[in-house]
Enzyme design. Sequence first.
Site, PDB file in Angstrom:
ATOM      1  N   GLN A   1       1.162  -1.581   0.079  1.00 26.94           N
ATOM      2  CA  GLN A   1       0.112  -0.085  -0.073  1.00 26.94           C
ATOM      3  C   GLN A   1       0.877   1.259  -0.042  1.00 26.94           C
ATOM      4  O   GLN A   1       0.650   2.376  -0.341  1.00 26.94           O
ATOM      5  CB  GLN A   1      -0.546  -0.423   1.590  1.00 26.94           C
TER       6      GLN A   1
ATOM      7  N   ARG B   1      -9.189  -0.532   7.583  1.00 30.62           N
ATOM      8  CA  ARG B   1      -9.945   0.712   6.244  1.00 30.62           C
ATOM      9  C   ARG B   1     -10.608   1.395   7.893  1.00 30.62           C
ATOM     10  O   ARG B   1     -12.317   2.017   8.328  1.00 30.62           O
ATOM     11  CB  ARG B   1     -11.364  -0.291   6.811  1.00 30.62           C
ATOM     12  N   CYS B   2      -9.631   2.123   8.518  1.00 33.38           N
ATOM     13  CA  CYS B   2     -10.360   3.472   8.716  1.00 33.38           C
ATOM     14  C   CYS B   2      -8.434   4.471   8.848  1.00 33.38           C
ATOM     15  O   CYS B   2      -7.532   3.805   8.906  1.00 33.38           O
ATOM     16  CB  CYS B   2     -10.534   3.375  10.369  1.00 33.38           C
TER      17      CYS B   2
ATOM     18  N   GLU C   1     -13.340   4.855   4.046  1.00 28.36           N
ATOM     19  CA  GLU C   1     -13.133   5.021   5.645  1.00 28.36           C
ATOM     20  C   GLU C   1     -14.395   5.208   6.269  1.00 28.36           C
ATOM     21  O   GLU C   1     -14.938   4.261   7.197  1.00 28.36           O
ATOM     22  CB  GLU C   1     -11.639   4.941   5.784  1.00 28.36           C
TER      23      GLU C   1
END
Lengths: 806, 164
Positions: free
Chosen positions: A237, A384-385, A760
């Site tokens: 990522q 996902r945050c 997110e």
Amino acid sequence: MTEAAQTREERATALKGLGTARKRVEDVRFTQGKGNYVDDIKLDGMLFGDFVRSPYAHAKVLSINTEAATALPGVVAVLTAADLEPLGLHWMPTLAGDKQMVLADGKVLFQGQEVAFVIAEDRYIAADAVELVEVEYEEQPVIVDPFKALEPDAPVLREDIRDQLEGAHGPRKHNNHIFTWEQGDKAATEAVLAGADVVAEEMVYYHRTHPCPLETCGCVASMDKVNGKLTLYGTFQAPHAVRTVASLISGIAEHNIRVISPDIGGGFGNKVGVYPGYICSVVASIVTGKPVKWVEDRIENLTSTAFARDYWMKGKIAATKDGKITGLWCHTTADHGAFDACADPTKFPAGFMNICTGSYDIPTAYLSVDGVYTNKAPGGVAYRCSFRVTEAAYFIERMIEVLAIKLGMDAAELRRINFIRADQFPYQSALGWEYDSGNYHAAWEKAMKAVDYEGLRAEQAKRLEDFKAGKTRKLMGIGLTHFTEIVGAGPVKNCDILGLGMFDSCEIRIHPTGSAIARLGTISQGQGHATTFAQILASEIGIPADDITVEEGDTDTAPYGLGTYGSRSTPVAGAATAMAGRKIRAKAQMIAAYLLEVHDDDVEFDVDRFVVKGAPERFKTMKEIAFASYNQAIPGVEPGLEAVSYYDPPNMTYPFGAYVCVVDVDVDTGVTDIRQFYALDDCGTRINPMIIEGQVHGGLTEALAIAMGQEMAYDEIGNVKTATLMDFFWPSPFETPNYQTDWTTTPSPHHPIGAKGVGESPNVGGVPCFSNAVHDAFRPFGLTQTNMPHDHWRVWKVAHDLGLHG
Amino acid sequence: MSKMHVKMTVNGKEVEALAEPRMLLIHFLREELNITGPHIGCETTHCGACTVDLDGKSVKACTVFVAQANGANVTTVEGLVNDDGSLSVLQEMFREHHGLQCGFCTPGMITRAHRLLQENPNPSEEEVRFGMSGNLCRCTGYQNIVKAILAAAAELNAAREAAQ
Ligand code: FES
Ligand code: FES
């Protein structure tokens, strides 16, 4: 129709810029199976790596016998810590300032830990050889409970730092303690609590879970001995950060390393970290002189690569008797597993947990976090945050509900009383953030109206009556959430990872014929960057999005950036894209003025051209300007039309949203049925509404999973009980509801196009909303707090413990 | 391990190869034949990323030995594009309705949906959700996948009617 005859509106539509539901350019490849993911990469002579992993959660490693494995035909080598030690690579630094064993060095600290790395001609032989490696272990006492880990006589897990009093984030008070992080005013908060009309207190646990993207982590390392260049393909990522880290720990000069992130099959934070598989593959390629592929399987992914959450949040919230919140206190015990491998910005060992005052105007607050080692897998990533924002949002949204119960108030009204008002922005929070913009009351009223909140409450009351009268066995719960995120890390002055400032970048080249390529420091894992970044640019420079190629993920060509996670792509790289576009535009203006034989100030940008002010029939299109930049000698202007921008954001962005969930709960079976889910998101300026909606659906479904069943569960001796998709809950289409999406638009005042990021938000806001709905169903029976995930068994147990089974 | 001679039809082409009988069909397709559309998400029959069509049935290629597929007729997502190389109706509808994000589940999704629409050319939303329940997606939340499949069914049915 000719170009000249088009109206201004038609020209704008043709660009497919900001606000267009543009179809994704990626999908032409993906829908016919022509993606190029890491496991699709095939290089000449490529070997396969596979790990021998620890069956124990805590054990000494007495011996490793690799003889039989090495003797198996097709096996090229078996690496152990002893082989890596001379290279100094048997341990590696983590992103959190700790270090982690690459291969077991004398002991293992979690089940699934990497012990030896087998390299073979194909994956079947590698798997066979893994079985042949004999490891002798001596079991040690296991700690899976972070509170027990801090007991005075607890066994020491990390022998390597025994009695070290100073850690990466300050003093350590116990051998299993990592750090203490404090924010806010302790004394003032305690004084508020002591003098408050009402104080509600609760332990809120956000269980351990896992990002679990459909594609697991993997890489292909290829060392070219002839030119000394290492190419590393992988599910990264943050490819540039990987290059720098690889250079620092391997000693290979950074210009000799090329990192390529091909298509990535979902990331969600799982693919931010550096894993032993990458190091072992690089070493294996150097040793064998051949490309080496390592791709983990699902069990390895769940048991050894980065988990998320596992926060025990003890909270106290103070208020006046009519519901005005006066103070918030939180102490968190954070289970980090065996190594501190969180991927937080350096100065934030508990991420942005200090956003835990949420959407509310809370004048006084205090937060402390203790990081603790246990015998579980390392990690603690932002799943996902943005860093620990889900934990913070869950905490405050539960505490609000708990306070509402204590006050006997409606939870929607309690929120309304305490929201930060629109006129208070920019808002300085008690725990140190400056919220950029918001209009919470407007969003809330829109949501309440859309779901007919009053009507729902009336229906719920009727249902309760029927339940009490024995007419139904189903309760109805209404879950509410208003969340505020903090994303877009971040300003270099306070955000870095391993010393690398968290700016991002975009480089644009306009071709002579008026099409373009833009390269960015980020990397899409499904967010559709190739589509949306072209849209930002189309609006900025007046070249149709369809004529702009967006390229990411190759460190040899892309400008330096910190990658994609924490919803930072749009806030940071999106801003860089707009800024680079504006540089292009500024130069284009000079060229246009020259071509039109007027002063620079006498032309202005108009959709896809520069026009002479007051004489719109005199213009030069961007296409003409692009060509001119390559074929005209313009005094004082360099040839070509290119720009690069490195964007250091002045602040984070603060997306927010108002969610409502309606659930029916069968008290006899524990089965929950999500009847309705309404999600209003405010992510500032909306780039592509279709993609936003898709992100919201996806984030809500992960929230559904987390709230209702998905967890990383361990037994008392550290066995992972949820190591496959049989046990690790992942909702299927059949278990997933439909969602209603909605929005308000409050642009970010400091972002060039006002965008805030959205990927997110639904996960951050969704989890408390689902959870609050289940809690709400049982509120009339005295439930204040029960731990997630709310699977059927746990819900049944709640009903049972409340005496609802007669 | 000794190898066996396998022969099958993949996306309309005859293929022959030597393979260990224990080799999984998914590895055979991906590594021996370079057909990398079908993906691996779990290797335990849960996720459906590896879904292919085998003799007219949807199967998870991670749970089929190549020996079991000997002589079979296999279709993967690569085999679903129109003869002229353009996207099929289903593929086009996935794009149109944003039924994919990272794209990793997509080949399995589309291959399964293709078979579902042969089994039930006019499914309800409920039937689509049930019929697709062996295929997991982590990105989309399924709502748009379901929409895409229903839209494809409608378009295919309309085309069939028009042809009659
Ligand atoms: S890889 Fe075959 S079902 Fe998951
Ligand atoms: S699109 Fe990513 S798993 Fe479905």
